[in-house]
Design an enzyme around this catalytic site. Structure first.
Site, PDB file in Angstrom:
ATOM      1  N   TYR A 195       0.819  -1.217   0.000  1.00  0.00           N
ATOM      2  CA  TYR A 195       0.000   0.000   0.000  1.00  0.00           C
ATOM      3  C   TYR A 195       0.852   1.266   0.000  1.00  0.00           C
ATOM      4  O   TYR A 195       0.409   2.301  -0.464  1.00  0.00           O
ATOM      5  CB  TYR A 195      -0.918   0.027   1.233  1.00  0.00           C
ATOM      6  CG  TYR A 195      -2.251  -0.650   1.051  1.00  0.00           C
ATOM      7  CD1 TYR A 195      -2.332  -1.980   0.654  1.00  0.00           C
ATOM      8  CD2 TYR A 195      -3.436   0.038   1.298  1.00  0.00           C
ATOM      9  CE1 TYR A 195      -3.551  -2.596   0.508  1.00  0.00           C
ATOM     10  CE2 TYR A 195      -4.660  -0.575   1.153  1.00  0.00           C
ATOM     11  CZ  TYR A 195      -4.715  -1.895   0.759  1.00  0.00           C
ATOM     12  OH  TYR A 195      -5.932  -2.504   0.618  1.00  0.00           O
ATOM     13  N   ASP A 201      -3.028 -18.238   0.007  1.00  0.00           N
ATOM     14  CA  ASP A 201      -4.046 -18.910  -0.825  1.00  0.00           C
ATOM     15  C   ASP A 201      -4.746 -20.000  -0.028  1.00  0.00           C
ATOM     16  O   ASP A 201      -5.975 -20.126  -0.052  1.00  0.00           O
ATOM     17  CB  ASP A 201      -3.429 -19.454  -2.136  1.00  0.00           C
ATOM     18  CG  ASP A 201      -2.148 -20.256  -1.935  1.00  0.00           C
ATOM     19  OD1 ASP A 201      -1.609 -20.266  -0.801  1.00  0.00           O
ATOM     20  OD2 ASP A 201      -1.678 -20.880  -2.905  1.00  0.00           O
ATOM     21  N   ASP A 215     -12.217  -9.112   4.359  1.00  0.00           N
ATOM     22  CA  ASP A 215     -13.540  -9.054   3.707  1.00  0.00           C
ATOM     23  C   ASP A 215     -14.156 -10.450   3.637  1.00  0.00           C
ATOM     24  O   ASP A 215     -15.344 -10.628   3.882  1.00  0.00           O
ATOM     25  CB  ASP A 215     -13.440  -8.484   2.285  1.00  0.00           C
ATOM     26  CG  ASP A 215     -13.736  -6.990   2.224  1.00  0.00           C
ATOM     27  OD1 ASP A 215     -13.335  -6.278   3.166  1.00  0.00           O
ATOM     28  OD2 ASP A 215     -14.371  -6.546   1.246  1.00  0.00           O
ATOM     29  N   LYS A 240       3.111 -15.361   1.968  1.00  0.00           N
ATOM     30  CA  LYS A 240       3.305 -16.065   0.700  1.00  0.00           C
ATOM     31  C   LYS A 240       4.794 -16.359   0.574  1.00  0.00           C
ATOM     32  O   LYS A 240       5.448 -16.003  -0.413  1.00  0.00           O
ATOM     33  CB  LYS A 240       2.764 -15.196  -0.458  1.00  0.00           C
ATOM     34  CG  LYS A 240       2.712 -15.888  -1.802  1.00  0.00           C
ATOM     35  CD  LYS A 240       1.662 -16.994  -1.891  1.00  0.00           C
ATOM     36  CE  LYS A 240       1.744 -17.708  -3.234  1.00  0.00           C
ATOM     37  NZ  LYS A 240       0.828 -18.872  -3.336  1.00  0.00           N
ATOM     38  N   ASP A 261      -6.322  -7.032   3.914  1.00  0.00           N
ATOM     39  CA  ASP A 261      -7.473  -6.371   3.286  1.00  0.00           C
ATOM     40  C   ASP A 261      -8.387  -7.416   2.665  1.00  0.00           C
ATOM     41  O   ASP A 261      -9.593  -7.418   2.873  1.00  0.00           O
ATOM     42  CB  ASP A 261      -6.967  -5.393   2.215  1.00  0.00           C
ATOM     43  CG  ASP A 261      -8.111  -4.707   1.495  1.00  0.00           C
ATOM     44  OD1 ASP A 261      -9.020  -4.199   2.188  1.00  0.00           O
ATOM     45  OD2 ASP A 261      -8.119  -4.700   0.247  1.00  0.00           O
TER      46      ASP A 261
HETATM   47  C1  IPM Z   1     -10.402  -1.221   4.040  1.00  0.00           C
HETATM   48  C2  IPM Z   1     -10.641  -0.553   2.721  1.00  0.00           C
HETATM   49  C3  IPM Z   1      -9.486   0.376   2.417  1.00  0.00           C
HETATM   50  C4  IPM Z   1      -8.230  -0.463   2.347  1.00  0.00           C
HETATM   51  C5  IPM Z   1      -9.647   1.243   1.154  1.00  0.00           C
HETATM   52  C6  IPM Z   1     -10.920   2.031   1.160  1.00  0.00           C
HETATM   53  C7  IPM Z   1      -8.461   2.164   0.965  1.00  0.00           C
HETATM   54  O1  IPM Z   1     -10.845  -1.488   1.717  1.00  0.00           O
HETATM   55  O2  IPM Z   1     -10.296  -0.500   5.056  1.00  0.00           O
HETATM   56  O3  IPM Z   1     -10.326  -2.445   4.085  1.00  0.00           O
HETATM   57  O4  IPM Z   1      -7.941  -1.066   1.308  1.00  0.00           O
HETATM   58  O5  IPM Z   1      -7.530  -0.527   3.354  1.00  0.00           O
HETATM   59 MN    MN Z   2     -10.893  -3.543   2.440  1.00  0.00          MN
END
Ligand code: IPM
Ligand code: MN
Length: 359
Positions: free
Chosen positions: A139, A222, A250, A189, A246
């Site tokens: 990032y 993975d 999710d 990884k 990240d």
């Molecule tokens: C998160 C979001 C952010 C990230 C974006 C909006 C920059 O997806 O907080 O997970 O990738 O960190």
């Molecule tokens: Mn995210």
């Protein structure tokens, strides 16, 4: 205590509004006082100041005791690039506050087991904490760029970690494991990336020297993605870098049935940043249908961090009560099985129950 509220874009303002109301009523009962200040972040800051995260907002954040952030981004600002993107504003405040450890707890309550995309027996017992490195990795890595003529362009980012960056976030993960199930799974990884080989070496060394009472395992990313959907209950603390965290968080978040449930706390600097894992959801903004739970649980994490554990626990009790009573926002509602409520109604019920549980 001074709290800076950055509602941001999309559904951010709706859910932040409920968070502030909730803190106000609970603080009043508890006899603590919060001074709220509000400012812009992301797209709304581009509109107001021509900058997704002006230095003046960063200064306010640094002068506060905690920052509540809704969400940033939306189609209105999608044509912006580089530092002018709403997301860049978010990355800037994370970096400036030095919040290198992002904590994303995923617990699936019994009330929501049937909302999970997984079978109830696959999801049973899931209770994990993702510790995602937040201010380094690909990032932020330099060099990065894009060059060349159209049609023959070249673009690159750099994934890099230093030993101290890995060590400090690993320390957070091991420390949390001691308070929880006593197990850390470090995800990397290392079969391909040299940066992951360093990651693994540093985590292993720290474990041996300071945290040998905690169980440490390593897993390739993975495989971790697969294990999260096959047997999520095997995880206690997942420690991983910025990009893998990240993605995995999710996936982990949706195990509970909705991204609208997952809170986060970003810590490690002097001031913490508390934001839901979900985005700004521009498609549903302003309709009163967003789920306020992730924001309210993020607020609870802020209260824990500010040593207001009673308020934190009250908020969590309020959320449990509302869910157990069958109240659901649109993201989780099931016709004939649950009661569909608006953002405000959900939050109002959570507040009532939280207030009742506050001693
Ligand atoms: C998160 C979001 C952010 C990230 C974006 C909006 C920059 O997806 O907080 O997970 O990738 O960190
Ligand atoms: Mn995210």
């Amino acid at each position: 205590m001074k709290i800076l509220v950055l509602p941001g874009d999309g559904i951010g303002p709706e859910v932040c509004n409920e968070a502030v109301k909730t803190l106000e009523v609970l603080a009043a009962k508890k006899g603590v006082s919060f001074a709220f200040e509000e400012d812009h972040a992301g797209g709304s800051a581009i509109d107001a100041y021509g900058d997704p995260m002006p230095d003046a907002v960063i200064a306010k954040a640094k002068a506060s005791d905690g920052v509540l952030l809704g969400a940033v981004g939306g189609p209105k600002w999608d044509h912006h690039t580089g530092a002018m993107r709403p997301e860049s504003g978010l990355l800037k405040i994370r970096k400036e506050l030095g919040v290198f450890a992002n904590l994303r707890p995923v617990a699936v309550s019994a009330a929501l087991a049937d909302a999970s995309p997984l079978r109830p027996e696959a999801i049973a017992g899931t209770d994990m904490l993702v510790v995602r490195e937040l201010t380094g990795g690909i990032y932020f890595g330099e060099p990065r760029g894009r060059s060349g003529e159209p049609g023959a362009e070249d673009a690159f980012n750099t994934m890099r970690y230093t030993t101290p960056e890995i060590e400090r976030v690993a320390r957070v993960a091991f420390t949390w494991a001691r308070r929880r199930g006593g197990r850390v799974c470090s995800v990397d990884k290392a079969n391909v990336l040299v940066v992951s080989q360093l990651w693994r070496d540093v985590v292993t060394k720290l474990h041996k020297e300071e945290f040998s009472d905690v169980e440490l395992t390593h897993m390739y990313v993975d495989n971790a993605a697969m294990q999260l959907v096959v047997r999520p209950s095997q995880f206690d603390v997942i420690l991983t870098g910025n990009l893998f965290g990240d993605i995995l968080s999710d996936a982990a978040a949706t195990l509970g049935g909705s991204l609208g449930l997952l809170p986060s706390a970003s810590v490690g600097g002097n001031v913490g940043l508390f934001e839901p894992v979900h985005g700004s959801a521009p498609d549903i903004a302003g309709q009163g249908i967003a789920n306020p739970v992730a924001m309210l649980l993020s607020t609870a994490m802020m209260m824990d961090e500010l040593e207001q554990g009673d308020i934190a626990n009250a908020i969590r009790a309020g959320v449990d009560a509302a869910l157990n009573e069958g109240l659901r926002t649109a993201d989780l509602h099931r016709e004939g099985k649950t009661t569909r409520v608006s953002t405000q109604e959900m939050a109002e019920r959570i507040r009532e129950a939280a207030l009742a549980s506050l001693v």
